[in-house]
Scaffold this active site. Structure first.
Site, PDB file in Angstrom:
ATOM      1  N   HIS A  38      -0.206  -6.538  11.433  1.00 26.71           N
ATOM      2  CA  HIS A  38      -0.434  -5.124  11.752  1.00 26.71           C
ATOM      3  C   HIS A  38       0.575  -4.634  12.777  1.00 26.71           C
ATOM      4  O   HIS A  38       0.695  -5.202  13.861  1.00 26.71           O
ATOM      5  CB  HIS A  38      -1.866  -4.819  12.247  1.00 26.71           C
ATOM      6  N   GLU A  69      -7.271 -13.482  10.573  1.00 25.39           N
ATOM      7  CA  GLU A  69      -6.004 -12.766  10.698  1.00 25.39           C
ATOM      8  C   GLU A  69      -6.039 -12.084  12.058  1.00 25.39           C
ATOM      9  O   GLU A  69      -6.876 -11.205  12.309  1.00 25.39           O
ATOM     10  CB  GLU A  69      -5.800 -11.726   9.582  1.00 25.39           C
ATOM     11  N   THR A 121      -4.575   4.289   9.975  1.00 24.15           N
ATOM     12  CA  THR A 121      -4.442   2.896   9.519  1.00 24.15           C
ATOM     13  C   THR A 121      -5.557   2.103  10.185  1.00 24.15           C
ATOM     14  O   THR A 121      -6.285   2.640  11.025  1.00 24.15           O
ATOM     15  CB  THR A 121      -3.036   2.328   9.861  1.00 24.15           C
ATOM     16  N   THR A 122      -5.717   0.840   9.804  1.00 23.31           N
ATOM     17  CA  THR A 122      -6.787   0.010  10.368  1.00 23.31           C
ATOM     18  C   THR A 122      -6.691  -0.001  11.897  1.00 23.31           C
ATOM     19  O   THR A 122      -5.620  -0.245  12.459  1.00 23.31           O
ATOM     20  CB  THR A 122      -6.658  -1.435   9.816  1.00 23.31           C
ATOM     21  N   PHE A 155       4.035  -1.570   6.362  1.00 26.60           N
ATOM     22  CA  PHE A 155       4.696  -0.295   6.616  1.00 26.60           C
ATOM     23  C   PHE A 155       6.191  -0.445   6.919  1.00 26.60           C
ATOM     24  O   PHE A 155       7.023   0.273   6.347  1.00 26.60           O
ATOM     25  CB  PHE A 155       3.986   0.450   7.766  1.00 26.60           C
ATOM     26  N   ARG A 181      -8.842   0.888  -0.329  1.00 26.95           N
ATOM     27  CA  ARG A 181      -9.700   1.639   0.598  1.00 26.95           C
ATOM     28  C   ARG A 181     -10.800   2.363  -0.155  1.00 26.95           C
ATOM     29  O   ARG A 181     -10.617   2.752  -1.308  1.00 26.95           O
ATOM     30  CB  ARG A 181      -8.859   2.673   1.355  1.00 26.95           C
ATOM     31  N   HIS A 198      -4.458   5.183  -1.376  1.00 26.18           N
ATOM     32  CA  HIS A 198      -3.197   4.644  -1.928  1.00 26.18           C
ATOM     33  C   HIS A 198      -3.469   3.734  -3.133  1.00 26.18           C
ATOM     34  O   HIS A 198      -3.334   4.167  -4.264  1.00 26.18           O
ATOM     35  CB  HIS A 198      -2.298   4.006  -0.857  1.00 26.18           C
ATOM     36  N   ASP A 215       0.814  -1.230   0.000  1.00 28.96           N
ATOM     37  CA  ASP A 215       0.000   0.000   0.000  1.00 28.96           C
ATOM     38  C   ASP A 215       0.841   1.271   0.000  1.00 28.96           C
ATOM     39  O   ASP A 215       0.521   2.248  -0.673  1.00 28.96           O
ATOM     40  CB  ASP A 215      -0.874   0.073   1.261  1.00 28.96           C
ATOM     41  N   HIS A 216       1.907   1.248   0.818  1.00 30.01           N
ATOM     42  CA  HIS A 216       2.613   2.518   1.013  1.00 30.01           C
ATOM     43  C   HIS A 216       3.577   2.861  -0.123  1.00 30.01           C
ATOM     44  O   HIS A 216       4.083   3.980  -0.183  1.00 30.01           O
ATOM     45  CB  HIS A 216       3.253   2.562   2.398  1.00 30.01           C
TER      46      HIS A 216
HETATM   47  N1  PXP Z   1      -3.103  -6.758   8.167  1.00 35.01           N
HETATM   48  C1  PXP Z   1      -4.194  -5.966   7.997  1.00 35.01           C
HETATM   49  C2  PXP Z   1      -5.539  -6.585   8.099  1.00 35.01           C
HETATM   50  C3  PXP Z   1      -4.054  -4.597   7.698  1.00 35.01           C
HETATM   51  O1  PXP Z   1      -5.147  -3.834   7.541  1.00 35.01           O
HETATM   52  C4  PXP Z   1      -2.758  -4.072   7.558  1.00 35.01           C
HETATM   53  C5  PXP Z   1      -2.579  -2.631   7.172  1.00 35.01           C
HETATM   54  O2  PXP Z   1      -3.034  -2.426   5.892  1.00 35.01           O
HETATM   55  C6  PXP Z   1      -1.664  -4.934   7.728  1.00 35.01           C
HETATM   56  C7  PXP Z   1      -1.862  -6.274   8.058  1.00 35.01           C
HETATM   57  C8  PXP Z   1      -0.246  -4.460   7.598  1.00 35.01           C
HETATM   58  O3  PXP Z   1       0.017  -3.578   8.656  1.00 35.01           O
HETATM   59  P1  PXP Z   1       1.416  -2.798   8.689  1.00 35.01           P
HETATM   60  O4  PXP Z   1       1.404  -1.885   7.501  1.00 35.01           O
HETATM   61  O5  PXP Z   1       1.385  -2.072   9.992  1.00 35.01           O
HETATM   62  O6  PXP Z   1       2.488  -3.819   8.590  1.00 35.01           O
END
Ligand code: PXP
Length: 240
Positions: free
Chosen positions: A194, A154, A103-104, A217, A49, A54, A13-14
């Protein structure tokens, strides 16, 4: 010798966040996906999203056309599910989404969102798309995931990653392990992710029967200094 069974899902995403800063064509998340795969990423993960901050629709379609596994994070909004049905990723993780969050924010509330989640799961599974639910590591959420028809959960690792001090972190790791144990007992696959990074990932990677870790990230941030290929390779090494 221990073999690496935990898959690495790299969330790109980033890469798109950086491109969208200038509404340009570079850096291209689809090209980034290729680099990640060459470096050993087992899955490419993206979150389309509703605000399209992004990843864009065209990115998703191109990512789903690439060889290899594509995993999509998505809200339960019916129009978003309809897009997933057209793009056909290998799997979808349903996540909570609110407009101004950075973020989520934690797992999906399956008590209040049961109807919307149930409908989304049904539509995706009818199309043979594997469905995961992003949940906090709690027994109630694991049980509801099973009853709503999910294939996988997850487990949200934010509370673990953000825990202040060793004791809280150990307690959060135990919550993840217990939720993972219950999910496995119930026949659900287990992913986690996450806020994981190069410093906190190893204990999570050792959770029994964990199938995959989804990390975004930290890998993209590290790639600014060492390049994307090395950033993915370094994370892969920590999972082995
Ligand atoms: N898992 C889920 C369900 C997410 O929403 C995200 C963020 O998009 C991630 C994993 C990855 O999180 P991070 O970018 O903090 O590694």
């Amino acid at each position: 010798m221990k073999t690496n069974t935990v898959k690495l899902g790299v969330n790109i995403d980033h890469v798109a966040t950086l491109r969208q800063a200038r509404r340009d064509v570079d850096p291209d998340p689809v090209a980034a996906a290729g680099v990640c795969r060459q470096a050993g990423a087992d899955m490419i993960v993206c979150h389309l999203r509703q605000d399209r901050r992004h990843i864009q629709d065209a990115d998703l379609f191109k990512l789903c056309d690439l060889k290899g596994e594509t995993h999509l994070e998505l809200s339960t909004a019916p129009e978003m599910v309809a897009l997933a049905l057209k793009a056909r990723p290998d799997s979808v993780c349903l996540v909570p989404e609110s407009p101004r969050e950075i973020t989520t924010q934690g797992g999906i509330n399956l008590k209040t969102q049961a109807k919307a989640v149930g409908r989304a799961v049904e539509r995706l599974k009818k199309a043979d798309i594997e469905v995961s639910l992003f949940i906090d590591p709690e027994a109630g959420s694991v049980r509801l995931s099973k009853s709503l028809g999910a294939d996988l959960v997850e487990l949200c690792t934010s509370a673990y990653a953000e825990a202040p001090g060793k004791n809280r972190r150990a307690a959060e790791l135990e919550r993840l392990e217990l939720a993972g144990y219950l999910a496995d007992e119930m026949g659900l696959g287990i992913h986690a992710g996450h806020a994981l990074n190069y410093h906190n990932v190893r204990p999570v990677a050792r959770i029994p029967r964990l199938g995959a870790l989804n990390i975004g990230f930290a890998i993209v941030a590290r790639s600014v200094f060492v390049g994307l290929k090395t950033a993915v390779l370094e994370m892969k090494l920590l999972l082995s």
